[in-house]
Design a protein around this motif. Structure first.
Motif, mmCIF file in Angstrom:
data_model
loop_
_atom_site.group_PDB
_atom_site.id
_atom_site.type_symbol
_atom_site.label_atom_id
_atom_site.label_comp_id
_atom_site.label_asym_id
_atom_site.label_seq_id
_atom_site.Cartn_x
_atom_site.Cartn_y
_atom_site.Cartn_z
ATOM 1 N N ARG A 93 1.869 70.534 5.472
ATOM 2 C CA ARG A 93 2.738 71.158 6.469
ATOM 3 C C ARG A 93 4.107 71.451 5.873
ATOM 4 N NH1 ARG A 93 2.042 67.711 12.106
ATOM 5 N NH2 ARG A 93 -0.248 67.748 12.171
ATOM 6 N N LYS A 94 4.599 72.639 6.176
ATOM 7 C CA LYS A 94 5.941 73.026 5.744
ATOM 8 C C LYS A 94 6.945 72.572 6.792
ATOM 9 C CE LYS A 94 8.676 77.093 4.465
ATOM 10 N NZ LYS A 94 8.679 78.568 4.353
ATOM 11 N N GLY A 95 8.006 71.904 6.348
ATOM 12 C CA GLY A 95 8.994 71.363 7.267
ATOM 13 C C GLY A 95 10.326 72.091 7.205
ATOM 14 N N PRO A 96 11.391 71.432 7.675
ATOM 15 C CA PRO A 96 12.723 72.051 7.657
ATOM 16 C C PRO A 96 13.305 72.085 6.240
ATOM 17 C CG PRO A 96 12.848 69.835 8.523
ATOM 18 C CD PRO A 96 11.387 70.121 8.336
ATOM 19 N N LYS A 97 14.379 72.819 6.093
ATOM 20 C CA LYS A 97 15.065 72.897 4.804
ATOM 21 C C LYS A 97 15.707 71.553 4.461
ATOM 22 C CE LYS A 97 16.295 77.817 4.819
ATOM 23 N NZ LYS A 97 17.416 78.789 4.756
ATOM 24 N N VAL A 98 15.840 71.306 3.164
ATOM 25 C CA VAL A 98 16.576 70.123 2.721
ATOM 26 C C VAL A 98 18.040 70.292 3.163
ATOM 27 C CG1 VAL A 98 17.371 68.802 0.726
ATOM 28 C CG2 VAL A 98 15.043 69.774 0.755
ATOM 29 N N GLY A 99 18.565 69.241 3.785
ATOM 30 C CA GLY A 99 19.919 69.331 4.297
ATOM 31 C C GLY A 99 19.979 69.755 5.749
ATOM 32 N N ALA A 100 18.808 69.967 6.369
ATOM 33 C CA ALA A 100 18.788 70.328 7.790
ATOM 34 C C ALA A 100 19.275 69.153 8.624
ATOM 35 C CB ALA A 100 17.365 70.706 8.198
ATOM 36 N N PRO A 101 19.678 69.379 9.878
ATOM 37 C CA PRO A 101 20.131 68.285 10.748
ATOM 38 C C PRO A 101 19.096 67.167 10.829
ATOM 39 C CG PRO A 101 20.606 70.399 11.761
ATOM 40 C CD PRO A 101 19.766 70.689 10.549
ATOM 41 N N ASP A 102 19.573 65.934 10.958
ATOM 42 C CA ASP A 102 18.678 64.776 11.008
ATOM 43 C C ASP A 102 17.668 64.873 12.147
ATOM 44 O OD1 ASP A 102 19.864 63.722 8.801
ATOM 45 O OD2 ASP A 102 21.188 62.345 9.916
ATOM 46 N N LYS A 103 18.103 65.397 13.280
ATOM 47 C CA LYS A 103 17.194 65.468 14.433
ATOM 48 C C LYS A 103 15.991 66.362 14.121
ATOM 49 C CE LYS A 103 20.363 64.404 18.227
ATOM 50 N NZ LYS A 103 20.928 64.872 19.514
ATOM 51 N N ALA A 104 16.223 67.456 13.406
ATOM 52 C CA ALA A 104 15.121 68.354 13.049
ATOM 53 C C ALA A 104 14.149 67.665 12.108
ATOM 54 C CB ALA A 104 15.673 69.623 12.413
ATOM 55 N N ILE A 105 14.694 66.922 11.144
ATOM 56 C CA ILE A 105 13.836 66.233 10.174
ATOM 57 C C ILE A 105 13.057 65.114 10.851
ATOM 58 C CG2 ILE A 105 13.856 64.838 8.070
ATOM 59 C CD1 ILE A 105 16.322 66.439 7.193
ATOM 60 N N GLU A 106 13.722 64.371 11.746
ATOM 61 C CA GLU A 106 13.043 63.269 12.446
ATOM 62 C C GLU A 106 11.913 63.786 13.336
ATOM 63 O OE1 GLU A 106 16.175 61.322 14.478
ATOM 64 O OE2 GLU A 106 17.055 60.445 12.647
ATOM 65 N N GLY A 107 12.148 64.934 13.979
ATOM 66 C CA GLY A 107 11.085 65.516 14.807
ATOM 67 C C GLY A 107 9.884 65.915 13.969
ATOM 68 N N PHE A 108 10.140 66.479 12.791
ATOM 69 C CA PHE A 108 9.052 66.854 11.883
ATOM 70 C C PHE A 108 8.289 65.620 11.428
ATOM 71 C CE2 PHE A 108 7.769 67.749 7.403
ATOM 72 C CZ PHE A 108 6.739 68.642 7.701
#
Length: 747
Positions: free
Chosen positions: A70-85
């Motif tokens: 699975r492709k996720g958010p960009k490196v450096g994206a907001p923590d909430k976006a990364i945690e949701g992924f």
């Protein structure tokens, strides 16, 4: 690879539900297994009155491991976006992989789902299947929440391979899966332990259970016909009854009994219907006399007296049933032979509502009689006989026999009409006017029967069309599609040249009497005419009742109300004709005629003559299958496209005739000659309805049209030549357009 065996053992499942239930079990279980990653080699579903069985061969022992990226958010994206992924992937941040992409560094997740044992997946799929099984009706019992068609007693669920069999761990509302079943309820009720499908089927057969419904049906039919043949008799074939009886027994035992002498003179259809509907008996007839003399019943067990007690009990119950039928028959015959005859039954239909907006059955009979009289000359029937038949065709609806056995309507009408001394054509029409009921049903051919059958179906269609009760989607509560197909088959199979639109217009034309009623100055005369019309109009009570109420109050409907009322009516006949065309398309498509060919013919004048329309469509279909037909169609389309584009560009219509004196090329002059000859051949052929000859005239145009387009440039620089050649193309369109609207033909 292991094999799976499932049996759901319960109280008796209704015969009509068994086959569908077995297929539902197969589909839901196998779909669930495949969705979970368990493929299989084959599956078979079987049923008896007390069990649904599913055997699945060559099943995977476990589901495969699945890896997903699975492709996720960009490196450096907001923590909430990364945690949701991370939550969606079920991973932690240190399990993510960073990769460079054209849009920068991006997180990727590699998710691995390990395979699971087959038994674990089967347990989940089977529980979901059982708890959500699509029974038409189901019930609960005891304290559990499980619903089933009848109380479910046990679940057999085993996986077997070369190492043996294992039970799938499953418990549904206290019913724990096992490796046991039971045999015949009376002849072998003890538990049976099984290790696989072959073992299961063999042990059930020894326990007096035939697992396959088709095998049970074949055994019943073979034994029944053998017993009848031994007595010089024939079993009346009934595939529906055979399938139903095969669903009532696990161990069929065929017994033949005799019908008491006092009932043998009943019409054979009465005996057959009574035995089938009430007792599920097969009828056995004497081929020499045509009489039903014996019956076949199928018991569910063997007995020490070889079924003598069972047969005696069945004969006793049958005699009571047939005594009722004989009573109804004799009473009905007395009525039919009385001075009043069948007219007494017709009068009773004045108290029977056909539809709350379409009046009573008696009012409908008046409408059908008038319409049958109108149709009679077209079908070659005597108008008086057609009207007489229409007036008694529905009379048997008031008889005691038809009240008891509605499926005998029409047939009993023939018997009663014969008993009343009515002409044979009238009696036959009583039976045949409902036909054809389906695609495989016979079509009446006697003129009087055809007239009444058409009138009956057209009254139904025009009546429900008038009150806007048309079929919608898959819903057709009044079987209007079937009625339209019946009209189509009656017209085509009797080669009738019936102007359907004119007939539909005539069918509703008496409604125009309303406009005269509105002009009557006296309220009492208006009221009398309205009440008279109310009993016969297909619009029924709702519309007229309001008018009657107004007149009773000595108020007069306005001309606007009259106009609005009638304008709604005027649009209905063409709409109904379009419905016939839609049904005709379905009918002809089943016979291999393309939809675009049918559309091309429907676009022509006279499309309400279905016989003419079909002759045209068949001839065009045959022509287009030839090389000349294919090439001429291409030439026509080329001519039509060039002409259409030129007319749009120039803002004029090129339809005033080309002049031969402006022709410069031999191919151009040859086309002038061919079109002149073609028009002279095609026009009289169309008028004579000789469409084969018309197509031969079309075929003669193929070569000249091809040669013209090869040798001549239509859009010449000389404007006079260009206009002349465009007018020549218009002649191609006009001559070919006499046969059909070829613009609607694909290709």
């Amino acid at each position: 690879m292991p094999d799976l065996l499932i049996e759901l053992f319960s109280e008796e499942i209704p015969a009509r539900m068994q086959t569908r239930a077995a297929e539902d079990l197969k589909k839901r279980v196998t779909d669930g297994l495949v969705e979970a990653g368990l493929t299989y080699a084959g599956a078979a579903a079987l049923s008896t009155p007390r069990r649904l069985t599913l055997a699945v061969d060559g099943l995977l022992a476990e589901s495969p491991t699945v890896r997903e990226e699975r492709k996720g958010p960009k490196v450096g994206a907001p923590d909430k976006a990364i945690e949701g992924f991370l939550r969606g992937a079920g991973l932690t941040r240190d399990q993510l992989e960073e990769r460079e992409t054209p849009k920068g560094a991006v997180y990727f997740a590699l998710i691995e789902k390990p395979g699971r044992p087959a038994a674990e997946i089967i347990a989940e799929v089977l529980e979901d299947t059982i708890r959500n099984f699509p029974w038409p009706k189901s019930m609960r019992w005891g304290a559990g929440s499980l619903r089933w068609v009848r109380p479910l007693h046990s679940i057999l669920c085993i996986l077997s391979d070369e190492n043996g069999a294992s039970v799938v761990d499953l418990n549904i509302d206290g019913i724990k899966a096992g490796n046991t079943t039971r045999g015949h309820r009376f002849m072998a009720p003890d538990e049976i332990t099984v290790s696989g499908f072959d073992d299961y089927a063999a042990k059930l057969k020894r326990a007096h259970v035939v697992l396959d419904a088709r095998e049970r049906a074949e055994a019943i039919w073979q034994e029944a016909t053998n017993q009848a043949f031994a007595s010089g008799l024939d079993v009346v074939e009934d595939k529906g009854l055979l399938a139903e009886v095969a669903g009532l027994v696990e161990w069929p035992v065929v017994l033949m009994g005799a019908i008491d002498e006092e009932f043998l003179e009943l019409p054979p259809e009465v005996l057959q219907t009574s035995m089938k509907e009430h007792q599920k008996f097969f009828s056995v007839k004497n081929p020499k006399t045509g009489r039903i003399e014996r019956f076949i019943t199928v018991a569910n067990r063997e007995t020490a007296d070889n079924g003598a007690t069972i047969l005696a009990g069945n004969q006793k119950v049958l005699s009571a049933r047939l005594a009722d039928a004989k009573f109804f028959w004799e009473n009905d015959l007395r009525t039919a032979k009385s001075e009043a005859g069948m007219s007494a039954w017709v009068e009773n239909l004045g108290n029977v509502t056909f539809h709350n907006k379409l009046g009573t059955q008696a009012a409908r009979i008046d409408r059908i009689a008038a319409l049958a009289r109108e149709i009679a000359p077209v079908v070659g029937a005597d108008a008086d006989l057609a009207e007489q038949a229409a007036r008694v065709a529905k009379a048997d609806l008031s008889s005691e026999m038809v009240y008891e056995f509605p499926e005998l309507q029409g047939l009993m009408g023939r018997y009663y009409a014969e008993a009343a001394g009515l002409p044979q054509e009238v009696a036959n029409a009583c039976e045949q006017h409902y036909s054809p009921l389906g695609p495989g049903d016979d079509v009446p051919s006697e003129p009087v029967s055809v007239a009444v059958a058409l009138a009956d179906k057209l009254d139904t269609l025009t009546g429900f069309w008038a009150i806007d009760e048309k079929p919608t989607g898959s819903k057709d509560p009044f079987a209007l599609r079937r009625a339209a197909l019946g009209v189509i088959r009656l017209v085509l199979e009797n080669s009738l040249n019936l102007k359907l639109l004119s007939l539909l217009d005539w069918r509703m034309s008496h409604l125009m009497d309303l406009s005269k009623i509105f002009s009557v100055p006296g309220a009492s005369e208006t009221l009398e005419q309205l009440r008279k019309l109310q009993s016969s109009t297909p619009w029924g009570n709702d519309h007229l009742q309001a008018l009657i109420k107004e007149v009773e109050q000595e108020t007069k409907p306005t001309s606007d109300e009259s106009s609005q009322y009638m304008s709604g009516f005027v649009t209905k006949a063409p709409d109904l004709l379009s419905f016939f065309h839609d049904r005709l398309k379905v009918f002809l498509r089943d016979q291999g005629i393309r939809h675009d060919v049918i559309d091309a013919c429907i676009a022509m004048d006279g499309n309400d003559d279905l016989t003419l329309l079909v002759k045209r469509a068949r001839a065009l279909e045959d022509f287009l299958k030839t090389e000349d037909g294919e090439n001429l169609l291409q030439g026509f389309k080329r001519a039509n496209n060039i002409l259409t584009q030129a007319e749009e560009k120039d803002g004029v219509e090129y339809s005033y005739g080309a002049d031969r004196k402006f022709a410069e090329d031999d191919a151009e002059r040859a086309l002038f000659d061919a079109l002149e000859a073609g028009g002279a051949a095609i026009s009289p052929a169309i008028e004579a309805e000789d469409f084969a000859a018309a197509m031969r005239g079309m075929a003669a145009l193929r070569a000249p049209v091809d040669a013209f387009f090869e040798a001549v440039q239509v859009n010449a620089e000389n404007e006079v030549l260009r206009r002349n050649r465009l007018n020549l193309l218009s002649q191609i369109r006009q001559v070919c357009g006499q046969v059909a609207d070829l613009t609607k033909v694909e290709g």
